[in-house]
Design a protein around this motif. Structure first.
Motif, PDB file in Angstrom:
ATOM      1  N   MET A   1      85.303   0.328  23.289  1.00 22.70           N
ATOM      2  CA  MET A   1      85.333  -0.823  24.173  1.00 22.70           C
ATOM      3  C   MET A   1      84.675  -0.446  25.507  1.00 22.70           C
ATOM      4  SD  MET A   1      88.666  -2.977  25.420  1.00 22.70           S
ATOM      5  CE  MET A   1      88.564  -4.582  24.669  1.00 22.70           C
ATOM      6  N   SER A   2      83.916  -1.354  26.073  1.00 18.44           N
ATOM      7  CA  SER A   2      83.233  -1.084  27.338  1.00 18.44           C
ATOM      8  C   SER A   2      84.229  -1.053  28.492  1.00 18.44           C
ATOM      9  CB  SER A   2      82.178  -2.150  27.589  1.00 18.44           C
ATOM     10  OG  SER A   2      82.788  -3.402  27.802  1.00 18.44           O
ATOM     11  N   GLU A   3      83.811  -0.405  29.549  1.00 20.69           N
ATOM     12  CA  GLU A   3      84.626  -0.335  30.759  1.00 20.69           C
ATOM     13  C   GLU A   3      83.959  -1.137  31.862  1.00 20.69           C
ATOM     14  OE1 GLU A   3      86.668   4.057  30.258  1.00 20.69           O
ATOM     15  OE2 GLU A   3      84.725   3.937  31.266  1.00 20.69           O
ATOM     16  N   THR A   4      84.777  -1.753  32.691  1.00 20.71           N
ATOM     17  CA  THR A   4      84.308  -2.404  33.900  1.00 20.71           C
ATOM     18  C   THR A   4      84.903  -1.629  35.060  1.00 20.71           C
ATOM     19  OG1 THR A   4      84.117  -4.572  32.875  1.00 20.71           O
ATOM     20  CG2 THR A   4      84.323  -4.531  35.258  1.00 20.71           C
ATOM     21  N   TYR A   5      84.029  -1.176  35.952  1.00 24.01           N
ATOM     22  CA  TYR A   5      84.463  -0.358  37.081  1.00 24.01           C
ATOM     23  C   TYR A   5      84.759  -1.271  38.264  1.00 24.01           C
ATOM     24  CZ  TYR A   5      82.821   3.228  33.999  1.00 24.01           C
ATOM     25  OH  TYR A   5      82.656   4.032  32.897  1.00 24.01           O
ATOM     26  N   ILE A   6      86.022  -1.276  38.678  1.00 21.63           N
ATOM     27  CA  ILE A   6      86.492  -2.146  39.748  1.00 21.63           C
ATOM     28  C   ILE A   6      86.571  -1.326  41.032  1.00 21.63           C
ATOM     29  CG2 ILE A   6      88.249  -3.811  40.443  1.00 21.63           C
ATOM     30  CD1 ILE A   6      87.222  -4.503  37.677  1.00 21.63           C
ATOM     31  N   SER A   7      85.482  -1.334  41.779  1.00 21.51           N
ATOM     32  CA  SER A   7      85.432  -0.608  43.049  1.00 21.51           C
ATOM     33  C   SER A   7      86.289  -1.373  44.052  1.00 21.51           C
ATOM     34  CB  SER A   7      83.987  -0.525  43.536  1.00 21.51           C
ATOM     35  OG  SER A   7      83.941   0.042  44.827  1.00 21.51           O
ATOM     36  N   THR A   8      87.305  -0.699  44.584  1.00 28.72           N
ATOM     37  CA  THR A   8      88.305  -1.380  45.403  1.00 28.72           C
ATOM     38  C   THR A   8      88.479  -0.699  46.747  1.00 28.72           C
ATOM     39  OG1 THR A   8      89.440  -2.086  43.396  1.00 28.72           O
ATOM     40  CG2 THR A   8      90.716  -2.151  45.439  1.00 28.72           C
ATOM     41  N   ASP A   9      88.616  -1.537  47.762  1.00 32.13           N
ATOM     42  CA  ASP A   9      88.886  -1.047  49.108  1.00 32.13           C
ATOM     43  C   ASP A   9      90.005  -1.885  49.706  1.00 32.13           C
ATOM     44  OD1 ASP A   9      87.960   0.703  51.444  1.00 32.13           O
ATOM     45  OD2 ASP A   9      87.996  -1.289  52.336  1.00 32.13           O
ATOM     46  N   VAL A  10      90.902  -1.235  50.407  1.00 34.80           N
ATOM     47  CA  VAL A  10      91.967  -1.942  51.118  1.00 34.80           C
ATOM     48  C   VAL A  10      91.902  -1.565  52.589  1.00 34.80           C
ATOM     49  CG1 VAL A  10      93.452  -1.960  49.071  1.00 34.80           C
ATOM     50  CG2 VAL A  10      93.789  -0.194  50.810  1.00 34.80           C
ATOM     51  N   GLU A  11      92.310  -2.480  53.410  1.00 34.15           N
ATOM     52  CA  GLU A  11      92.512  -2.224  54.833  1.00 34.15           C
ATOM     53  C   GLU A  11      93.997  -2.414  55.084  1.00 34.15           C
ATOM     54  OE1 GLU A  11      90.166  -0.917  56.538  1.00 34.15           O
ATOM     55  OE2 GLU A  11      88.542  -1.351  55.134  1.00 34.15           O
ATOM     56  N   THR A  12      94.586  -1.527  55.866  1.00 40.89           N
ATOM     57  CA  THR A  12      96.029  -1.525  56.071  1.00 40.89           C
ATOM     58  C   THR A  12      96.351  -1.331  57.546  1.00 40.89           C
ATOM     59  OG1 THR A  12      96.399   0.852  55.896  1.00 40.89           O
ATOM     60  CG2 THR A  12      96.222  -0.375  53.813  1.00 40.89           C
ATOM     61  N   ASP A  13      97.643  -1.482  57.865  1.00 38.47           N
ATOM     62  CA  ASP A  13      98.062  -1.182  59.243  1.00 38.47           C
ATOM     63  C   ASP A  13      98.948   0.060  59.310  1.00 38.47           C
ATOM     64  OD1 ASP A  13     100.548  -2.081  58.360  1.00 38.47           O
ATOM     65  OD2 ASP A  13     100.640  -3.798  59.720  1.00 38.47           O
ATOM     66  N   ILE A  88      90.942  -9.950  37.417  1.00 39.05           N
ATOM     67  CA  ILE A  88      90.661  -8.720  36.669  1.00 39.05           C
ATOM     68  C   ILE A  88      90.659  -9.005  35.167  1.00 39.05           C
ATOM     69  CG2 ILE A  88      91.537  -6.414  36.076  1.00 39.05           C
ATOM     70  CD1 ILE A  88      92.673  -6.370  38.999  1.00 39.05           C
ATOM     71  N   LYS A  89      91.637  -9.775  34.703  1.00 38.47           N
ATOM     72  CA  LYS A  89      91.736 -10.080  33.272  1.00 38.47           C
ATOM     73  C   LYS A  89      90.587 -10.955  32.781  1.00 38.47           C
ATOM     74  CE  LYS A  89      96.705  -9.446  32.707  1.00 38.47           C
ATOM     75  NZ  LYS A  89      97.980 -10.084  32.328  1.00 38.47           N
ATOM     76  N   SER A  90      89.917 -11.652  33.691  1.00 35.58           N
ATOM     77  CA  SER A  90      88.781 -12.491  33.293  1.00 35.58           C
ATOM     78  C   SER A  90      87.505 -11.677  33.079  1.00 35.58           C
ATOM     79  CB  SER A  90      88.519 -13.570  34.354  1.00 35.58           C
ATOM     80  OG  SER A  90      87.886 -13.023  35.501  1.00 35.58           O
ATOM     81  N   LEU A  91      87.503 -10.431  33.510  1.00 37.52           N
ATOM     82  CA  LEU A  91      86.322  -9.580  33.393  1.00 37.52           C
ATOM     83  C   LEU A  91      86.237  -8.972  31.999  1.00 37.52           C
ATOM     84  CD1 LEU A  91      86.740  -7.786  36.829  1.00 37.52           C
ATOM     85  CD2 LEU A  91      84.986  -9.495  36.259  1.00 37.52           C
ATOM     86  N   PRO A  92      85.026  -8.655  31.536  1.00 39.30           N
ATOM     87  CA  PRO A  92      84.897  -8.034  30.212  1.00 39.30           C
ATOM     88  C   PRO A  92      85.334  -6.571  30.241  1.00 39.30           C
ATOM     89  CG  PRO A  92      82.760  -8.137  31.295  1.00 39.30           C
ATOM     90  CD  PRO A  92      83.736  -8.867  32.190  1.00 39.30           C
ATOM     91  N   GLY A  93      85.732  -6.065  29.089  1.00 40.05           N
ATOM     92  CA  GLY A  93      86.015  -4.643  28.942  1.00 40.05           C
ATOM     93  C   GLY A  93      87.318  -4.203  29.578  1.00 40.05           C
ATOM     94  N   THR A  94      87.517  -2.910  29.561  1.00 35.36           N
ATOM     95  CA  THR A  94      88.711  -2.299  30.124  1.00 35.36           C
ATOM     96  C   THR A  94      88.500  -2.069  31.619  1.00 35.36           C
ATOM     97  OG1 THR A  94      89.127  -1.166  28.036  1.00 35.36           O
ATOM     98  CG2 THR A  94      90.242  -0.289  29.989  1.00 35.36           C
ATOM     99  N   PRO A  95      89.412  -2.569  32.465  1.00 35.40           N
ATOM    100  CA  PRO A  95      89.235  -2.366  33.900  1.00 35.40           C
ATOM    101  C   PRO A  95      89.581  -0.935  34.312  1.00 35.40           C
ATOM    102  CG  PRO A  95      91.285  -3.537  33.504  1.00 35.40           C
ATOM    103  CD  PRO A  95      90.609  -3.369  32.169  1.00 35.40           C
ATOM    104  N   PRO A 121      96.953  -4.382  35.846  1.00 34.58           N
ATOM    105  CA  PRO A 121      95.951  -4.293  34.783  1.00 34.58           C
ATOM    106  C   PRO A 121      95.348  -2.900  34.659  1.00 34.58           C
ATOM    107  CG  PRO A 121      95.517  -6.185  36.213  1.00 34.58           C
ATOM    108  CD  PRO A 121      96.594  -5.365  36.867  1.00 34.58           C
ATOM    109  N   PHE A 122      95.513  -2.081  35.683  1.00 35.43           N
ATOM    110  CA  PHE A 122      94.995  -0.712  35.669  1.00 35.43           C
ATOM    111  C   PHE A 122      96.009   0.265  35.098  1.00 35.43           C
ATOM    112  CE2 PHE A 122      93.340  -2.810  39.570  1.00 35.43           C
ATOM    113  CZ  PHE A 122      92.020  -2.925  39.179  1.00 35.43           C
ATOM    114  N   ARG A 123      97.178  -0.248  34.744  1.00 30.82           N
ATOM    115  CA  ARG A 123      98.311   0.592  34.383  1.00 30.82           C
ATOM    116  C   ARG A 123      98.608   1.498  35.563  1.00 30.82           C
ATOM    117  NH1 ARG A 123      97.383   1.501  27.980  1.00 30.82           N
ATOM    118  NH2 ARG A 123      96.993  -0.686  27.550  1.00 30.82           N
TER     119      ARG A 123
END
Length: 191
Positions: A1-13, A88-95, A121-123
């Motif tokens: 199964m293909s993978e989809t790479y979810i590049s993520t950034d958060v800003e916090t206080d 995330i679930k709408s994207l193809p492949g494994t996130p 979704p990332f476990r």
């Protein structure tokens, strides 16, 4: 199964979720060939009873444009996080969650997902870009950070602005470049 790479950034206080809040969450979803499949971004209301960490609050004073960007159009985490799961679930492949540093961004994302969406979704997994460079290059961890990465990976890279979506896109492009290069090296060694 293909993978989809979810590049993520958060800003916090602050440095940890709970006592401190995630202010902004953004992800850019990429195929392994570097194709951008879509983006997600939201600015979040702060947690009840949470307060800014003094050092983080002082740092935000040095980034007024980024601060203004993450305090616009605020939404409840209880609304944002289920919408993020659906995206995330709408994207193809494994996130696959990708970040630099993954330890920080994943900690906040996972905590908010479990608290406000009841699932991840990332476990419990995240791909740290610096660790990936270390494993693929054989360098030490200390010699695998951005300051030691090949300059060609940074050519025409989008700017790092501390606006979550800008930074998620920037790091996604960076990751796809290194992924392509390391895969070529692997193909050459297998030949």
């Amino acid at each position: 199964m293909s993978e989809t790479y979810i590049s993520t950034d958060v800003e916090t206080d602050g440095p940890i979720p709970g006592p401190h809040s995630m202010l902004s969450l953004a992800s850019a979803a990429y195929r392994s060939d570097g194709e951008l499949l879509g983006t997600f971004t939201a600015n979040l209301e702060t947690l009840p009873g949470a307060s800014p960490y003094p050092a983080t609050a002082a740092w935000w004073l040095t980034e007024p444009d980024a601060w203004a960007a993450c305090r616009r159009d605020l939404e409840s985490p209880a609304v944002v996080m289920p919408r993020y799961v659906a995206w995330i679930k709408s994207l193809p492949g494994t996130p696959v969650f990708v970040a630099l540093p993954a330890g920080f961004d994943f900690m906040f994302t996972y905590w908010y997902l479990m608290r406000f969406a009841g699932e991840s979704p990332f476990r419990q997994s995240a791909l740290d870009i610096q660790s990936y460079v270390m494993g693929a290059s054989g360098r030490s961890f200390a010699r695998s950070g951005k300051h030691c990465m090949p300059r060609r990976w940074f050519d025409n890279l989008p700017s790092h602005t501390h606006v979550a979506l800008d930074d998620a896109i920037e790091q996604g492009v960076l990751f796809c470049r290194m992924l392509a290069e390391y895969r070529r090296w692997g193909d050459e060694e297998a030949a």
